[in-house]
Design a protein around this motif. Structure first.
Motif, short mmCIF file in Angstrom:
data_model
loop_
_atom_site.label_atom_id
_atom_site.label_comp_id
_atom_site.label_asym_id
_atom_site.label_seq_id
_atom_site.Cartn_x
_atom_site.Cartn_y
_atom_site.Cartn_z
N VAL A 193 0.93 -1.33 0.15
CA VAL A 193 0.07 -0.06 0.06
C VAL A 193 0.84 1.27 -0.01
N ASN A 194 0.39 2.21 -0.37
CA ASN A 194 1.14 3.89 -0.37
C ASN A 194 1.23 4.20 1.13
N ASN A 195 0.43 3.70 1.83
CA ASN A 195 0.42 4.26 3.41
C ASN A 195 0.18 3.29 4.45
N PRO A 196 1.51 2.41 4.67
CA PRO A 196 1.45 1.47 5.66
C PRO A 196 1.47 2.06 7.03
N ILE A 197 0.47 1.61 7.86
CA ILE A 197 0.29 2.20 9.15
C ILE A 197 0.48 1.28 10.39
N ALA A 198 1.31 1.24 11.16
CA ALA A 198 1.56 0.27 12.27
C ALA A 198 0.65 0.88 13.57
N VAL A 199 -0.13 -0.08 14.01
CA VAL A 199 -1.09 0.25 15.10
C VAL A 199 -0.74 -0.57 16.30
N ASP A 200 -0.16 -0.13 17.33
CA ASP A 200 0.30 -0.79 18.54
C ASP A 200 1.04 -2.01 17.88
N PRO A 201 1.91 -1.88 17.31
CA PRO A 201 2.82 -3.03 16.71
C PRO A 201 3.54 -3.84 17.50
N ASP A 202 3.72 -5.05 17.18
CA ASP A 202 4.75 -6.14 17.93
C ASP A 202 6.06 -5.46 17.70
N ALA A 203 7.04 -6.11 18.21
CA ALA A 203 8.52 -5.57 18.36
C ALA A 203 8.97 -5.73 16.73
N THR A 204 8.75 -6.76 16.07
CA THR A 204 9.27 -6.75 14.54
C THR A 204 8.61 -5.77 13.87
N LEU A 205 7.37 -5.69 13.77
CA LEU A 205 6.65 -4.49 13.02
C LEU A 205 7.09 -3.10 13.19
N ARG A 206 7.40 -3.01 14.81
CA ARG A 206 7.75 -1.59 15.21
C ARG A 206 9.05 -1.37 14.60
N LYS A 207 9.92 -2.17 14.66
CA LYS A 207 11.37 -1.76 14.38
C LYS A 207 11.30 -1.83 12.61
N HIS A 208 10.49 -2.50 12.12
CA HIS A 208 10.57 -2.17 10.55
C HIS A 208 9.93 -0.91 10.34
N ALA A 209 8.64 -0.56 10.88
CA ALA A 209 8.03 0.66 10.68
C ALA A 209 9.13 1.89 10.99
N GLU A 210 9.68 1.66 12.07
CA GLU A 210 10.73 2.88 12.27
C GLU A 210 12.04 2.76 11.35
N GLN A 211 12.20 1.93 10.93
CA GLN A 211 13.47 1.91 9.97
C GLN A 211 12.91 2.56 8.54
N HIS A 212 11.63 2.31 8.36
CA HIS A 212 11.02 2.67 7.20
C HIS A 212 10.35 4.29 6.94
N GLY A 213 10.06 4.34 8.21
CA GLY A 213 9.47 5.87 8.51
C GLY A 213 7.91 5.85 8.38
N TRP A 214 7.38 4.53 8.77
CA TRP A 214 6.09 4.28 8.71
C TRP A 214 5.27 5.16 9.77
N ARG A 215 4.04 5.55 9.72
CA ARG A 215 3.26 6.03 10.74
C ARG A 215 3.18 4.89 11.87
N ILE A 216 3.20 5.20 13.13
CA ILE A 216 2.72 4.31 14.09
C ILE A 216 1.88 5.11 15.24
N LEU A 217 0.69 4.21 15.12
CA LEU A 217 -0.52 4.73 16.07
C LEU A 217 -0.75 3.91 17.20
N THR A 218 -1.42 4.43 18.34
CA THR A 218 -1.78 3.66 19.35
C THR A 218 -3.17 3.65 19.65
N PHE A 219 -4.03 2.63 19.88
CA PHE A 219 -5.38 2.91 20.18
C PHE A 219 -5.45 2.40 21.77
N ARG A 220 -4.50 2.07 22.40
CA ARG A 220 -4.52 1.53 23.80
C ARG A 220 -4.80 2.70 24.66
#
Length: 220
Positions: A193-220
């Motif tokens: 997708v054009n806009n991948p958004i990590a929502v309360d991501p697990d550790a692996t996804l969080r690291k990937h999102a940070e490395q690639h500059g993806w948005r990270i949201l929290t709903f908790r």
């Protein structure tokens, strides 16, 4: 026209409907606690670790559906929605979906959890379209098997592209595309997708999102 995709478990829901459905059936005495609880926990840990054998899990998860009449299952599912699921629906998640609906985006919940469990959850969120793992049916009753490609990892891309093609759409049909997910298992679709958004991501996804500059949201 934009495309908005939402993972369900631990993304829109503050919890995992797949795991909680099995736990609910155990609590109701439908499934034997001694036989099923440890397996349910083990499969959930494998999912979170990215090591889940989806067909082994589906055999565990779908077989109980084949042992009971659809009318009985529907009654249990109604109780599951009331006593378990609605409490997992966070306000921020509902507001996110509402914003995309207000923008008239094509909104789809896309989930590995089977459609029997998830179809009323999608309706509760007001999402018209659901792409989920499909339990096999015969004469209106569940066989315990799976129909078609499980909606898991790369299977989500396969199922989504098939769904789009049936409507004469493709990725280029949309001005923009979004996918919200918590899980490393969704990295294949997040990368599409054009806009991948990590929502309360697990550790692996969080690291990937940070490395690639993806948005990270929290709903908790």
């Amino acid at each position: 026209m934009n495309l908005a995709l939402f993972d369900l478990d631990n993304t829109l829901l503050n919890g995992d409907s797949d795991f909680e459905w099995a736990q609910f059936l155990i609590e109701q005495g439908v499934l034997d606690r001694e036989l099923f609880e440890a397996k349910n926990l083990a499969f959930y840990e494998q999912y979170k670790a990215g090591t889940l054998d989806i067909y082994e899990f589906l055999d565990f998860q779908l077989k109980p559906l084949s042992r009971h009449a659809r009318k009985v299952l529907n009654g249990w599912r109604d109780d599951f929605m009331q006593y378990k699921v609605r409490g997992m629906m966070s306000v921020p998640a509902q507001e996110l979906v509402a914003r995309h609906r207000a923008a008239q985006d094509v909104c789809i919940i896309i989930t590995a959890t089977n459609s029997f469990v998830t179809s009323p959850i999608a309706r509760e969120f007001g999402v018209e379209h659901l792409i989920a793992t499909e339990p096999e049916e015969k004469d209106g009753e569940f066989t315990g098997g799976v129909s078609g490609v499980p909606c898991f990892r790369e299977g989500k891309i396969t199922r989504l592209e098939s769904w789009l093609a049936q409507r004469g759409w493709g990725w280029n049909s949309f001005a923009d595309s979004f996918f919200y997910s918590d899980s490393l298992n969704d990295l294949p679709l997040l990368a599409k997708v054009n806009n991948p958004i990590a929502v309360d991501p697990d550790a692996t996804l969080r690291k990937h999102a940070e490395q690639h500059g993806w948005r990270i949201l929290t709903f908790r």
